[in-house]
Design an enzyme around this catalytic site. Structure first.
Site, mmCIF file in Angstrom:
data_model
loop_
_atom_site.group_PDB
_atom_site.id
_atom_site.type_symbol
_atom_site.label_atom_id
_atom_site.label_comp_id
_atom_site.label_asym_id
_atom_site.label_seq_id
_atom_site.Cartn_x
_atom_site.Cartn_y
_atom_site.Cartn_z
ATOM 1 C CB ALA A 46 -0.928 -0.016 1.207
ATOM 2 C CD GLU A 47 0.229 4.130 1.735
ATOM 3 O OE1 GLU A 47 -0.674 4.831 1.250
ATOM 4 O OE2 GLU A 47 0.002 3.129 2.443
ATOM 5 C CB THR A 48 7.407 1.755 -0.613
ATOM 6 O OG1 THR A 48 6.890 0.477 -0.994
ATOM 7 C CG2 THR A 48 8.893 1.619 -0.338
#
Length: 259
Positions: A46-48
């Site tokens: 979903a996020e890095t």
């Protein structure tokens, strides 16, 4: 560069919300947005998070979904603080964020509150949430919050992601009061227009959830559950125009990024 995968807002592996964390020590990569976006697309989380390591001052921190950069991400901030250890301050698109590691293994993050303003329900929103009895709709800086009639409705929801992708803003939070002792709030979060149909646990959404539920439940400190298939819990404390979010995290992968 070192790269990690961390499960955030959980105390066990393969639960909570996984985030990539990249530690940048190369000046050539520190401002390379195209490279960061490519890494995030490759990671498919979903996020890095990308944190620039330096000797003094707050550490620059940025977050990317597989398709775009975002202004605020709680679980990837928690993951980054977990990887680095100790107390940390990050400079971000949402201002300086402070993370404190407590003695019981939780990481507490100091985020800006995001109170939501009541708005009318729209056709895409109604179509995207079949089976939800809408009690209220409100717009925060990032997300639309929908209060449902019960936690049971929230847990059973099978959203229409194509319809939700038409809702302006980052995404949609669906929430209701908790349905078991000690649990104050239940929610689920959907971000199909950002390449994340359902986010497992969304720290930043709790900046809106805290602002919504604390006055309605009559207390500033809440325990919230995000009822995604992976699931996770967030401790939240509303303190004026700030929200303190706390969670635990587990590192599941550590390696080297060679490009």
């Amino acid at each position: 560069m070192r790269i990690f995968v961390v499960d955030a807002f959980t105390d066990r592996a393969f639960a909570g919300n996984p985030a990539g964390v990249v530690l940048i020590e190369d000046d050539d990569k520190a401002d390379d947005e195209r490279w960061m976006q490519s890494v995030a697309a490759e990671m498919k989380h979903a996020e890095t998070a990308f944190v620039r390591l330096k000797e003094q001052g707050p550490l620059p921190l940025r977050w990317f979904t597989p398709v775009r950069e975002v202004d605020l991400c709680g679980h990837a901030t928690l993951a980054t603080a977990h990887v680095l250890g100790g107390d940390r301050t990050f400079t971000t698109r949402s201002g300086d964020l402070t993370c404190t590691t407590t003695g019981d293994g939780w990481v507490e993050m100091d985020f800006p509150a995001d109170p939501a303003t009541p708005v009318e329900v729209t056709t895409p929103l109604k179509a995207g949430l079949p089976g939800i009895t809408v009690k209220a709709v409100a717009q925060g800086v990032s997300d639309v919050l929908v209060e449902a009639a019960s936690a049971e409705e929230v847990r059973a929801l099978q959203p229409d992601f194509a319809a939700l992708a038409e809702v302006p803003g980052r995404g949609v939070i669906v929430t209701a009061p908790g349905d078991r002792p000690g649990l104050d709030v239940v929610s689920r979060c959907f971000y199909p227009s950002y390449g994340v149909p359902e986010d497992p646990v969304t720290g930043s959404a709790h900046c809106t959830l805290a602002s919504w539920w604390a006055p309605r439940l009559g207390r500033a400190e809440l325990l919230a559950e995000q009822a995604s298939p992976r699931g996770g819990q967030v401790r939240v404390i509303l303190a004026g125009d700030r929200v303190r979010l706390a969670g635990r995290a587990v590192t599941v992968l550590a390696g080297e990024l060679i490009v």
